[in-house]
Design a protein around this motif. Structure first.
Motif, PDB file in Angstrom:
ATOM      1  N   TYR A   1      93.439 131.405  41.848  1.00 39.49           N
ATOM      2  CA  TYR A   1      92.458 130.531  42.487  1.00 39.49           C
ATOM      3  C   TYR A   1      91.099 130.404  41.786  1.00 39.49           C
ATOM      4  O   TYR A   1      90.450 129.375  41.911  1.00 39.49           O
ATOM      5  CB  TYR A   1      92.218 130.987  43.931  1.00 39.49           C
ATOM      6  CG  TYR A   1      93.434 130.808  44.810  1.00 39.49           C
ATOM      7  CD1 TYR A   1      93.867 129.532  45.153  1.00 39.49           C
ATOM      8  CD2 TYR A   1      94.155 131.903  45.279  1.00 39.49           C
ATOM      9  CE1 TYR A   1      94.988 129.354  45.952  1.00 39.49           C
ATOM     10  CE2 TYR A   1      95.271 131.738  46.082  1.00 39.49           C
ATOM     11  CZ  TYR A   1      95.693 130.459  46.413  1.00 39.49           C
ATOM     12  OH  TYR A   1      96.793 130.284  47.196  1.00 39.49           O
TER      13      TYR A   1
ATOM     14  N   GLY B   1      91.696 129.922  49.539  1.00 33.42           N
ATOM     15  CA  GLY B   1      91.620 129.686  48.106  1.00 33.42           C
ATOM     16  C   GLY B   1      91.100 128.312  47.710  1.00 33.42           C
ATOM     17  O   GLY B   1      90.852 128.063  46.528  1.00 33.42           O
ATOM     18  N   ARG B   2      90.905 127.422  48.698  1.00 36.54           N
ATOM     19  CA  ARG B   2      90.317 126.121  48.358  1.00 36.54           C
ATOM     20  C   ARG B   2      88.854 126.304  47.979  1.00 36.54           C
ATOM     21  O   ARG B   2      88.166 127.175  48.507  1.00 36.54           O
ATOM     22  CB  ARG B   2      90.426 125.159  49.543  1.00 36.54           C
ATOM     23  CG  ARG B   2      91.803 124.550  49.742  1.00 36.54           C
ATOM     24  CD  ARG B   2      91.855 123.710  51.015  1.00 36.54           C
ATOM     25  NE  ARG B   2      91.425 124.500  52.159  1.00 36.54           N
ATOM     26  CZ  ARG B   2      90.356 124.236  52.905  1.00 36.54           C
ATOM     27  NH1 ARG B   2      89.617 123.178  52.669  1.00 36.54           N
ATOM     28  NH2 ARG B   2      90.040 125.026  53.910  1.00 36.54           N
TER      29      ARG B   2
END
Lengths: 396, 396
Positions: free
Chosen positions: B341, B358-359
């Motif tokens: 990520y 993880g965005r």
């Protein structure tokens, strides 16, 4: 707005205020042992922290007295407002006349801040209590606090010694909070002189914080309104600006629908709705950058309760004053989004801190910053606006 | 760890350090006009803000000198370390010997803070530069700064005047940062006396911040180590505690694998991995509450770059010192999550601020808090640990 929809919204806001928000806080927050209130409660109302935040103490006191003054002469509300003001009187003040920000349960001070926002909330609480009781001492205290606030705002050395003089900035909060504080004092103390302060603060917002080249209201500018191309100078807080928009629209209403003020208020709302409304998920985003760059605040896309509340009032008031259907539509949009995600159907009241897509981040109902203020104020004002619209419709 | 895996990790950390992280910052942050560095850069390295944060200035200076001292006598690294220390010398200090936190591009001060963390980072920068150059003035300055830090930590009135004496608290940061700062000074100034300070700080963590009844390390306790059942007293920062765990494990390694210190370091790691590892999404969560209640910090479940970096070092070092396979497994888990990520495959370096899953929240690479420190330090230390493990294996 058609009458069926008007009635639907009145029911939601009025019942939310009287049957949910206010009873929730009366049930869980009142401290009968040490006085005052404990607002740091979990989702189910259980106490998370016995400490007492003075922002919320002053704001709930104001809210209770305002309900007594404007909704119904209910003794419970006045008694609790007096319960609040007694605690503020006894424990809220330092020896220099300034107020504390954070106390322990017993009322001993834990933290004082440079900023005078506690004093603004105390000032409106005293004014509302004066209105409820007629006791001059409350009016006097309210005026004194407003003076402390204004002295602090007008003397940058007092308010922000943590920054040097290299690049002095000023914040949007000061003129913004001055407007609504002066409006409250004018209303409850009956003193028309506060109108001058309101005019000055709106003029400062127009000249220094509103930037037509960006179609935006900046959170921080140089002391003479200069744009500063840095993280803090580019920062936008749409909920904050939209809150100021309705303070100004409210002033327009009080001044017999003053068209110049309606233009200022709707311009701010139009600009900041365009920037703040989340076109992907709905709701009002917390921070944006005026150039569309990344902001420094990493939690920038969260959905807090309060910007949504302010957007409900602002869109409704803009609709009432202009009759433009776009504001009715915006009110429907924000109302629907808010009522889908924020209310807690199991334990009552609302969550405060949602992720961008509406998922809950922390489920607590109160802390030093969240308490009985933005939600019940919105519910009361939205109900009042809709009631006025209903009366106007039935007259026409 | 099998030799193939060891080689795989060495390659990732070493190449990441030498071909990505350090070149990224050398390319984008050096200010050849006014001196120092501009670390507030966007995803692609373009400048977001010309202001200069002193934490990162001191840390990059330390990092460059450390690379010169421990990796290769590369003139570019020493030249840039001297470029950094010159700017610090010229612009970093207030007239009272304390340091500024935030400067403008020209080096004029914008903000000074109560906390002395800038001074800790400057102290290790001066010590590393002394090691590189042999010039005694740098050693002297390093020692002086360490003394300022210790005086401040030992005199609560100096370090936290914003709180009253009603419920005095102390933070985990102070003993924690003391350990690593003293370790750096001992290494680079060659003065064994700092070992006493390290021992005292570890003892304070053991007696006051580690709570076996909670299996947790608290962020804030009463001045005598009392648990305080309030938001701040219940707060846990797993990344912070895990960082301290490897400082202590590193001390164990230096003291010939001292078994008592290995026990303390692995206990902290075990406790805080259990609390901090996100069993749903992976990665180390930012804040938790020791009783599992909601924390006040609404962005509590975000994944910042630095706790992940510290967990990579801690798990690897625990594995090196104990040989326990669970630490090898934990290292694999955190490594895999992080490398899925955080790295930016298009522009290089890493994102800093991810949502829980993880965005990306904000894509910038630097600001006042993120710069060339946690990532390259992890890459260097992980590479060094793995190299030692490789040598030990080839000897056996």
């Amino acid at each position: 707005m058609n009458p069926v929809k008007t009635e639907k919204y009145i029911k939601i806001y009025k019942e939310g205020l009287l049957n949910d928000t206010i009873p929730f806080w009366i049930k869980y927050s009142v401290d009968n042992e040490y006085g005052g209130f404990m607002f740091s409660v979990d989702r189910d109302g259980s106490i998370l922290d016995t400490d007492k935040g003075m922002w919320q103490t002053c704001r709930f006191t104001w809210m209770l007295a305002t309900l007594y003054n404007e909704v119904e002469k209910k003794e419970e509300w006045l008694d609790l407002a007096l319960h609040g003001i007694d605690f503020i009187n006894k424990h809220g003040f330092d020896s220099d006349g300034r107020m504390f920000f954070h106390l322990n349960r017993e009322g001993e001070p834990i933290r004082k801040r440079r900023y005078v926002f506690t004093e603004t909330f105390a000032s409106i609480a005293y004014a509302a209590i004066f209105k409820s009781t007629g006791e001059e001492a409350y009016a006097q205290k309210s005026r004194e606090l407003f003076q402390i606030v204004m002295n602090n705002f007008n003397t940058p050395d007092l308010s922000s010694p943590k920054f040097t003089s290299t690049r002095p900035m000023k914040g949007f909060s000061n003129p913004m909070i001055s407007i609504v504080t002066a409006q409250e004092l004018r209303k409850n103390l009956g003193d028309p002189d506060y109108t001058d302060q309101i005019g000055e603060s709106i003029a400062e917002i127009e000249s220094d914080f509103m930037k037509p080249e960006f179609k935006a209201v900046l959170e921080n500018v140089g002391v003479d309104g200069q744009f500063q191309d840095h993280f803090d100078g580019r920062l936008l807080c749409p909920g904050h600006a939209i809150e100021a928009a309705w303070f100004i629209l409210n002033e327009a209403k009080i001044r017999d629908k003053d068209p110049a003020l309606i233009r200022v208020g709707t311009k701010i709302l139009d600009w900041m709705w365009e920037i703040g409304w989340d076109k992907e998920y709905g709701g009002i985003l917390y921070f944006r950058d005026v150039r569309g760059k990344p902001v420094q605040e990493y939690w920038q896309d969260m959905k807090f309760w309060w910007p949504q509340n302010e957007a409900i009032i602002a869109t409704l008031l803009a609709y009432q004053l202009t009759g433009e259907s776009k504001y009715e539509k915006w009110h429907d949009m924000i109302h629907d989004w808010v009522y889908r995600y924020f209310p807690d159907p199991e334990h009552g009241e609302w969550y405060g801190y949602l992720h961008r897509d509406g998922r809950i981040s922390v489920p607590l109902k109160g802390n030093l910053w969240k308490g009985p203020f933005h939600i019940p104020r919105m519910q009361l004002y939205a109900w009042q606006i809709l009631d006025e619209m209903k009366s106007a419709n039935s007259l026409s």
